[in-house]
Design an enzyme around this catalytic site. Structure first.
Site, PDB file in Angstrom:
ATOM      1  N   LYS A   1       0.776  -1.220   0.140  1.00  0.00           N
ATOM      2  CA  LYS A   1      -0.154  -0.042  -0.040  1.00  0.00           C
ATOM      3  C   LYS A   1       0.856   1.235   0.095  1.00  0.00           C
ATOM      4  CE  LYS A   1      -2.227   2.645   2.797  1.00  0.00           C
ATOM      5  NZ  LYS A   1      -2.057   4.183   1.915  1.00  0.00           N
TER       6      LYS A   1
ATOM      7  N   GLY B   1       7.034   5.247   7.819  1.00  0.00           N
ATOM      8  CA  GLY B   1       6.273   6.524   7.932  1.00  0.00           C
ATOM      9  C   GLY B   1       6.216   6.957   9.282  1.00  0.00           C
ATOM     10  N   GLY B   2       5.453   7.861   9.844  1.00  0.00           N
ATOM     11  CA  GLY B   2       5.448   8.609  10.886  1.00  0.00           C
ATOM     12  C   GLY B   2       5.529   7.845  12.347  1.00  0.00           C
TER      13      GLY B   2
ATOM     14  N   CYS C   1      13.320  11.606   5.895  1.00  0.00           N
ATOM     15  CA  CYS C   1      13.322  11.050   7.012  1.00  0.00           C
ATOM     16  C   CYS C   1      14.895  11.355   7.810  1.00  0.00           C
ATOM     17  CB  CYS C   1      13.234   9.721   7.150  1.00  0.00           C
ATOM     18  SG  CYS C   1      14.156   8.485   6.062  1.00  0.00           S
TER      19      CYS C   1
ATOM     20  N   GLU D   1       9.963   1.561  10.164  1.00  0.00           N
ATOM     21  CA  GLU D   1      11.273   2.814   9.803  1.00  0.00           C
ATOM     22  C   GLU D   1      10.452   3.980   9.914  1.00  0.00           C
ATOM     23  OE1 GLU D   1      14.304   2.501   8.857  1.00  0.00           O
ATOM     24  OE2 GLU D   1      14.566   0.442   8.524  1.00  0.00           O
TER      25      GLU D   1
ATOM     26  N   GLU E   1      -1.720   7.597  -0.031  1.00  0.00           N
ATOM     27  CA  GLU E   1      -2.502   7.982  -0.842  1.00  0.00           C
ATOM     28  C   GLU E   1      -2.258   9.222  -1.518  1.00  0.00           C
ATOM     29  OE1 GLU E   1      -2.431   7.530   2.408  1.00  0.00           O
ATOM     30  OE2 GLU E   1      -3.374   8.788   3.630  1.00  0.00           O
TER      31      GLU E   1
ATOM     32  N   GLU F   1      10.258  16.243  14.926  1.00  0.00           N
ATOM     33  CA  GLU F   1      10.515  15.885  13.383  1.00  0.00           C
ATOM     34  C   GLU F   1       9.583  17.212  12.676  1.00  0.00           C
ATOM     35  OE1 GLU F   1       8.882  12.750  11.307  1.00  0.00           O
ATOM     36  OE2 GLU F   1      11.092  12.513  10.299  1.00  0.00           O
TER      37      GLU F   1
END
Ligand code: NAD
Length: 488
Positions: A172, A225-226, A281, A247, A175, A382
């Site tokens: 996935k 992702g976050g 990142c 990650e 989006e 971040e």
């Protein structure tokens, strides 16, 4: 219109759901996408399970390595088209997108090369008439979820080793940036990957993503992702004790000692902080600069940041594109306000660009804050945008203390002309990657991942393959007899 890919067929969402993806340069629609719901997630996981239990299970490492090598060839054949798509969808410059296609190709080639290099090992059982060996097996159905900043690259860091190890997959993309992943799946179709081995879900994280990670038919979840999403995914993986690799974000120190070449270090500090508008990142968003160099360094950094050319990623003159969305720019702008209210000195940027042709896109000028200190939220959090903070230090110990003063631990760098100092600082930093006198390069053959809240597990290198393998001990007694353990 872009479709889901389930069991080897391009398909609409079961409930007919669709969504738009937009160009962050001017907010115009780019494409319409099928939007997966729970029925599509069920179908994709079922297809992956059927393929795992079917002929794919009997595929050899040689077959799978040949497939990955073929994908590498096809990526290079379509390099320009893929780079164009990635640039449109993410806003990054087409030059950077070309580098992403090349890096993605290198990852497929690397895992094609190492897939069969380690078939397990024979161990000494310490007794006669026994052979004992460790074999590697695939984990099963893998859910692979990627972020929007490096769509093609991040999914490939997962997909290449997962397939090399013999797993089946449901992927996935974000989006916000699905288009290059759709194109990648097209390449797998062209390479005649058997149906069900790779299934593509498009859709929102909170619906399709959440249903995928909660699905009991998934054996392994690999997520980039976050931090907040990573925590939710880890909780979802706990149900059913599924494997999980995360990650996550970073707030990466870039430590500059006096004595290195001034132009080189300022130039690299700009790239570290502002490549892809800081939406990286491992961005060097937290500069830590030695007192004696500090004032001249920040003056030059701010002057050069002010000269960075913003524009369309497709324009060869552009050095930085827009941020990914209006919502993301609003978040970054809140951090700019927070930095000001915390007392940081704004030396560059902090504003949207004045050019009328950039007004519809999600642009923000590269921003430099000096006079920062470790307690500020703009230093600790971040921000994931074109904002760099500068702190100062005097001693090596202080630099190390500041460099490790973060909840994250993804990456960091040290710039120094003293080789001993370079090794001492690199050794002391608690980060998954440390660059000495460089910033940003990574290698497919070297592990990537984070200490602390930057994640769990490693991608790339041999460990990136390990994540997708079960280890099995086969103990073979070639001369069995009674144990006489029980007398009756
Ligand atoms: P995000 O967490 O919002 O989304 C990442 C992906 O997860 C998307 O595909 C999204 O649809 C999906 N998702 C969202 N909620 C979900 C849920 N509840 N269940 C399942 N899936 C869900 O992250 P983002 O904004 O796309 O990416 C930016 C973040 O990614 C930054 O924090 C960045 O540091 C991090 N990142 C880390 C690395 C790394 O190598 N460590 C690389 C790139 C990006």
């Amino acid at each position: 219109m872009r479709y889901l890919y389930i069991a080897g067929k391009w398909t609409e969402a079961a409930d007919g759901g669709t969504a738009q993806t937009i160009n962050p340069f001017d907010a115009t629609p780019l494409d319409t996408l099928a939007e997966a719901g729970t029925a599509d997630v069920d179908a994709a996981v079922a297809a992956a399970r059927e393929a795992f239990d079917g002929p794919w299970r009997r595929s050899t490492v040689t077959d799978r390595a040949a497939l990955l090598a073929k994908i590498a060839d096809l990526l290079q054949r379509d390099r320009e088209q893929l780079a164009h798509t990635e640039s449109l969808d993410t806003g990054k410059t087409v030059n950077e997108a070309r580098a992403d296609v090349d890096d993605t190709t290198a990852v497929f080639r690397y895992y094609a090369g190492v897939a069969g290099a380690d078939a397990g090992r024979v161990v000494d059982p310490g007794r006669a008439n026994v052979t004992s060996r460790i074999t590697h097996e695939p984990v099963g159905v893998c859910a692979l979820i990627a972020p929007w900043n490096y769509p093609l690259l991040q999914i490939s860091w997962k997909l290449a080793p997962a397939l090399a190890a013999g797993n089946t997959t449901v992927i996935k993309p974000s989006e916000l940036t699905p288009l290059s992943t759709v194109a990648l799946v097209g390449l797998f179709e062209e390479a005649e990957l058997p149906p069900g081995v790779l299934n593509l879900l498009l859709g929102q994280g909170g619906t399709a993503g959440q249903a995928l990670v909660a699905h009991p038919g998934v054996d392994l979840i690999s997520f980039t992702g976050g931090l907040g999403t990573g925590e939710k995914i880890m909780a979802a993986a706990a149900r059913g004790v599924r494997r999980v690799a995360l990650e996550l974000g970073g707030k990466n120190p870039n430590i500059v000692f006096d004595g290195t070449d001034f132009d080189t270090v300022v130039d690299n500090a700009l790239t570290a902080a502002f490549l892809h508008s800081g939406q990286v990142c491992s961005a060097g968003a937290r500069l830590i600069v030695q007192d004696s160099l500090h004032d001249s360094f920040v003056a030059e950094l701010a002057a050069r940041a002010d000269r960075i050319r913003l524009g369309s990623g497709l324009d060869p003159q552009t050095e930085c594109g827009p941020l990914i969305s209006a919502a993301h720019r609003a978040k970054v702008e809140r951090y700019v306000q927070l930095g000001l209210s915390e007392g940081a000195d704004l030396l560059a940027g902090g504003q949207r660009p004045p050019e009328p042709n950039l007004a519809a896109g999600f642009f923000l000028r590269p921003t430099v804050f000096a006079g920062c200190h470790r307690e500020m939220a703009v230093v600790q959090d971040e921000v994931f945008g074109p904002v760099v903070t500068v702190e100062r230090f005097s001693t090596e110990e202080e630099a190390i203390r500041l460099g490790n003063d973060t909840a994250y631990g993804l990456a960091g760098a040290v710039w120094t002309a003293d080789a001993g100092q370079a090794e001492r600082v690199a050794g002391a930093l608690r980060h998954g990657t440390v660059w000495i006198n460089d910033y940003h390069p990574y290698l497919p053959q070297a592990e990537w991942g984070g200490f602390g809240k930057s994640g769990i597990g490693r991608e790339l290198g041999p460990s990136g393959l390990d994540e997708y393998q079960e280890k099995k001990h086969i103990y073979h007694n070639t001369s069995p007899g009674p144990t006489h353990w029980f007398s009756g």
